[in-house]
Motif scaffolding. Structure first.
Motif, PDB file in Angstrom:
ATOM      1  N   TYR A   4      25.177  50.744 -81.544  1.00 22.49           N
ATOM      2  CA  TYR A   4      25.437  50.054 -80.032  1.00 22.49           C
ATOM      3  C   TYR A   4      26.711  49.569 -80.325  1.00 22.49           C
ATOM      4  O   TYR A   4      27.603  49.218 -79.092  1.00 22.49           O
ATOM      5  N   GLU A   5      27.407  49.487 -81.256  1.00 22.28           N
ATOM      6  CA  GLU A   5      28.848  49.184 -81.618  1.00 22.28           C
ATOM      7  C   GLU A   5      29.679  50.114 -80.874  1.00 22.28           C
ATOM      8  O   GLU A   5      30.981  49.161 -80.327  1.00 22.28           O
ATOM      9  N   LEU A   6      29.251  51.261 -80.874  1.00 20.72           N
ATOM     10  CA  LEU A   6      30.049  52.193 -80.880  1.00 20.72           C
ATOM     11  C   LEU A   6      29.974  52.262 -79.460  1.00 20.72           C
ATOM     12  O   LEU A   6      31.480  52.272 -78.686  1.00 20.72           O
ATOM     13  N   MET A   7      28.843  51.983 -78.385  1.00 23.57           N
ATOM     14  CA  MET A   7      29.137  51.925 -77.041  1.00 23.57           C
ATOM     15  C   MET A   7      30.045  50.813 -76.707  1.00 23.57           C
ATOM     16  O   MET A   7      30.458  51.039 -76.023  1.00 23.57           O
ATOM     17  N   VAL A   8      30.063  49.244 -77.589  1.00 24.35           N
ATOM     18  CA  VAL A   8      31.086  48.532 -76.911  1.00 24.35           C
ATOM     19  C   VAL A   8      32.601  48.821 -76.957  1.00 24.35           C
ATOM     20  O   VAL A   8      33.472  48.771 -76.320  1.00 24.35           O
ATOM     21  N   LYS A   9      33.002  50.046 -78.387  1.00 24.14           N
ATOM     22  CA  LYS A   9      34.273  49.570 -77.922  1.00 24.14           C
ATOM     23  C   LYS A   9      34.862  50.620 -76.958  1.00 24.14           C
ATOM     24  O   LYS A   9      35.465  51.150 -76.183  1.00 24.14           O
ATOM     25  N   LYS A  10      33.827  52.001 -77.106  1.00 21.06           N
ATOM     26  CA  LYS A  10      34.149  53.617 -75.380  1.00 21.06           C
ATOM     27  C   LYS A  10      34.030  52.418 -74.747  1.00 21.06           C
ATOM     28  O   LYS A  10      34.782  52.781 -73.434  1.00 21.06           O
ATOM     29  N   TYR A  11      33.354  51.368 -74.457  1.00 18.54           N
ATOM     30  CA  TYR A  11      32.748  50.830 -72.805  1.00 18.54           C
ATOM     31  C   TYR A  11      34.675  50.404 -73.482  1.00 18.54           C
ATOM     32  O   TYR A  11      35.074  49.890 -71.638  1.00 18.54           O
ATOM     33  N   LEU A  12      35.275  49.208 -74.201  1.00 20.90           N
ATOM     34  CA  LEU A  12      36.061  48.792 -73.772  1.00 20.90           C
ATOM     35  C   LEU A  12      37.773  49.439 -73.692  1.00 20.90           C
ATOM     36  O   LEU A  12      38.206  49.775 -72.644  1.00 20.90           O
ATOM     37  N   LYS A  13      37.615  50.489 -74.387  1.00 21.15           N
ATOM     38  CA  LYS A  13      38.573  51.589 -73.859  1.00 21.15           C
ATOM     39  C   LYS A  13      38.376  52.581 -73.038  1.00 21.15           C
ATOM     40  O   LYS A  13      39.967  52.776 -72.732  1.00 21.15           O
ATOM     41  N   SER A  14      37.493  52.849 -72.934  1.00 16.12           N
ATOM     42  CA  SER A  14      37.862  53.699 -70.892  1.00 16.12           C
ATOM     43  C   SER A  14      38.052  52.521 -69.849  1.00 16.12           C
ATOM     44  O   SER A  14      38.033  52.708 -69.065  1.00 16.12           O
ATOM     45  N   ASN A  15      37.590  50.994 -70.414  1.00 19.60           N
ATOM     46  CA  ASN A  15      38.873  50.129 -69.386  1.00 19.60           C
ATOM     47  C   ASN A  15      39.817  49.553 -69.497  1.00 19.60           C
ATOM     48  O   ASN A  15      40.373  48.753 -68.968  1.00 19.60           O
ATOM     49  N   GLY A  16      40.469  50.286 -70.605  1.00 19.38           N
ATOM     50  CA  GLY A  16      41.870  49.838 -70.803  1.00 19.38           C
ATOM     51  C   GLY A  16      42.182  48.274 -70.946  1.00 19.38           C
ATOM     52  O   GLY A  16      43.160  47.947 -71.243  1.00 19.38           O
ATOM     53  N   VAL A  17      40.841  47.789 -71.815  1.00 15.09           N
ATOM     54  CA  VAL A  17      41.193  46.855 -72.697  1.00 15.09           C
ATOM     55  C   VAL A  17      41.875  46.048 -74.142  1.00 15.09           C
ATOM     56  O   VAL A  17      41.741  47.282 -75.089  1.00 15.09           O
ATOM     57  N   ASN A  18      42.976  45.635 -73.944  1.00 20.14           N
ATOM     58  CA  ASN A  18      43.285  45.466 -75.174  1.00 20.14           C
ATOM     59  C   ASN A  18      41.897  44.511 -76.101  1.00 20.14           C
ATOM     60  O   ASN A  18      41.420  44.023 -75.868  1.00 20.14           O
ATOM     61  N   LYS A  20      39.980  43.048 -80.070  1.00 17.95           N
ATOM     62  CA  LYS A  20      39.509  42.797 -81.569  1.00 17.95           C
ATOM     63  C   LYS A  20      38.061  43.945 -81.937  1.00 17.95           C
ATOM     64  O   LYS A  20      37.428  42.732 -81.684  1.00 17.95           O
ATOM     65  N   HIS A  21      37.942  44.723 -82.427  1.00 14.45           N
ATOM     66  CA  HIS A  21      36.006  44.585 -82.624  1.00 14.45           C
ATOM     67  C   HIS A  21      36.044  44.042 -83.579  1.00 14.45           C
ATOM     68  O   HIS A  21      37.288  45.072 -85.466  1.00 14.45           O
ATOM     69  N   ILE A  22      35.140  43.515 -84.105  1.00 20.75           N
ATOM     70  CA  ILE A  22      34.681  42.967 -86.302  1.00 20.75           C
ATOM     71  C   ILE A  22      33.795  43.315 -86.097  1.00 20.75           C
ATOM     72  O   ILE A  22      32.703  42.968 -85.659  1.00 20.75           O
ATOM     73  N   VAL A  23      33.857  44.121 -87.419  1.00 21.59           N
ATOM     74  CA  VAL A  23      32.162  44.541 -88.080  1.00 21.59           C
ATOM     75  C   VAL A  23      31.619  43.630 -89.030  1.00 21.59           C
ATOM     76  O   VAL A  23      32.786  43.275 -90.559  1.00 21.59           O
ATOM     77  N   LEU A  24      31.047  42.477 -89.475  1.00 22.78           N
ATOM     78  CA  LEU A  24      30.846  41.554 -90.648  1.00 22.78           C
ATOM     79  C   LEU A  24      29.781  42.270 -91.573  1.00 22.78           C
ATOM     80  O   LEU A  24      28.694  43.024 -90.790  1.00 22.78           O
ATOM     81  N   PRO A 130      24.610  42.303 -84.113  1.00 20.27           N
ATOM     82  CA  PRO A 130      23.884  40.666 -84.257  1.00 20.27           C
ATOM     83  C   PRO A 130      25.617  41.080 -85.850  1.00 20.27           C
ATOM     84  O   PRO A 130      25.631  39.689 -85.845  1.00 20.27           O
ATOM     85  N   ASN A 131      25.575  41.808 -86.336  1.00 20.70           N
ATOM     86  CA  ASN A 131      26.842  42.101 -87.628  1.00 20.70           C
ATOM     87  C   ASN A 131      28.123  42.032 -86.995  1.00 20.70           C
ATOM     88  O   ASN A 131      29.468  42.558 -87.603  1.00 20.70           O
ATOM     89  N   SER A 132      28.283  42.031 -85.379  1.00 21.19           N
ATOM     90  CA  SER A 132      29.974  42.215 -84.986  1.00 21.19           C
ATOM     91  C   SER A 132      30.064  41.320 -83.965  1.00 21.19           C
ATOM     92  O   SER A 132      29.271  40.830 -82.952  1.00 21.19           O
ATOM     93  N   LEU A 133      31.577  41.287 -83.367  1.00 21.11           N
ATOM     94  CA  LEU A 133      32.028  40.479 -82.411  1.00 21.11           C
ATOM     95  C   LEU A 133      33.628  41.707 -82.175  1.00 21.11           C
ATOM     96  O   LEU A 133      33.646  42.254 -82.663  1.00 21.11           O
ATOM     97  N   VAL A 134      33.527  40.899 -80.351  1.00 20.82           N
ATOM     98  CA  VAL A 134      34.557  41.324 -79.856  1.00 20.82           C
ATOM     99  C   VAL A 134      35.825  40.399 -79.445  1.00 20.82           C
ATOM    100  O   VAL A 134      35.293  38.999 -79.323  1.00 20.82           O
ATOM    101  N   LYS A 135      37.323  39.933 -80.000  1.00 18.93           N
ATOM    102  CA  LYS A 135      37.805  39.097 -78.930  1.00 18.93           C
ATOM    103  C   LYS A 135      38.554  39.990 -78.350  1.00 18.93           C
ATOM    104  O   LYS A 135      39.022  41.096 -78.136  1.00 18.93           O
ATOM    105  N   VAL A 136      38.349  39.063 -76.961  1.00 19.15           N
ATOM    106  CA  VAL A 136      38.972  39.630 -76.230  1.00 19.15           C
ATOM    107  C   VAL A 136      39.558  39.029 -74.970  1.00 19.15           C
ATOM    108  O   VAL A 136      39.624  36.674 -75.298  1.00 19.15           O
ATOM    109  N   LYS A 137      40.478  38.729 -74.135  1.00 19.17           N
ATOM    110  CA  LYS A 137      41.239  37.670 -73.086  1.00 19.17           C
ATOM    111  C   LYS A 137      39.559  37.503 -71.924  1.00 19.17           C
ATOM    112  O   LYS A 137      39.267  39.233 -71.391  1.00 19.17           O
ATOM    113  N   VAL A 138      39.762  36.350 -71.875  1.00 19.24           N
ATOM    114  CA  VAL A 138      39.083  35.678 -70.749  1.00 19.24           C
ATOM    115  C   VAL A 138      38.769  37.142 -69.213  1.00 19.24           C
ATOM    116  O   VAL A 138      38.588  37.160 -68.753  1.00 19.24           O
TER     117      VAL A 138
END
Length: 154
Positions: A4-18, A20-24, A130-138
């Protein structure tokens, strides 16, 4: 890293977005837990409240971490009968992510972004588990989800 975390990262990268992905190591299922885990304020977080309308459409109300979403405001904003909150199994079925890890983008839904969220520069949102977050510009968050800005908080 969870799929699930990989899906989020892939989506963000494919959209060219800066971002920060944090896994806790600990769960960040609640905003309070997440804020403690990254040493931030709950005011730095958004919650994605999953709702279902009478026709079975998914609606995501994005509110600040301290706020609650109003189903009646969502109903009025969309000119529909008041939607209901999604059940935990429906959250995974509709979004592709488990409850507590749902990001504010990356799946088919009607996204409604509370006006208070628009006052922020960057926010933390679900990172896919439930163990990960993304910090992103609104600005990027809204661009990715095509959300409508409207008051949805109680």
């Amino acid at each position: 890293m969870h799929a699930y975390e990989l899906m989020v990262k892939k989506y963000l990268k494919s959209n060219g977005v800066n971002f920060k992905h944090i896994v806790l190591t600990a769960s960040c299922h609640s905003v309070e837990d997440a804020a403690k885990a990254v040493n931030a304020s709950i005011n730095d977080f958004v919650k994605n409240i999953c709702m279902i309308d009478q026709t079975g459409r998914l609606i995501i109300a994005i509110v600040m971490g301290k706020d609650r979403a109003s189903t009646s405001r969502v109903g009025k904003a969309l000119e529909i009968v008041r939607p209901r909150l999604a059940k935990e199994m429906e959250v995974l079925q509709y979004t592709g992510y488990p409850a507590g890890g749902v990001p504010s983008f990356g799946f088919e839904a009607i996204f409604l972004v509370d006006t208070y969220v628009m006052d922020m520069n960057e926010v933390y949102t679900g990172g896919g588990s439930p163990n990960s977050l993304v910090k992103v510009k609104v600005e990027d968050l809204v661009k990715m989800n095509g959300g409508k800005t409207i008051r949805v908080r109680k």
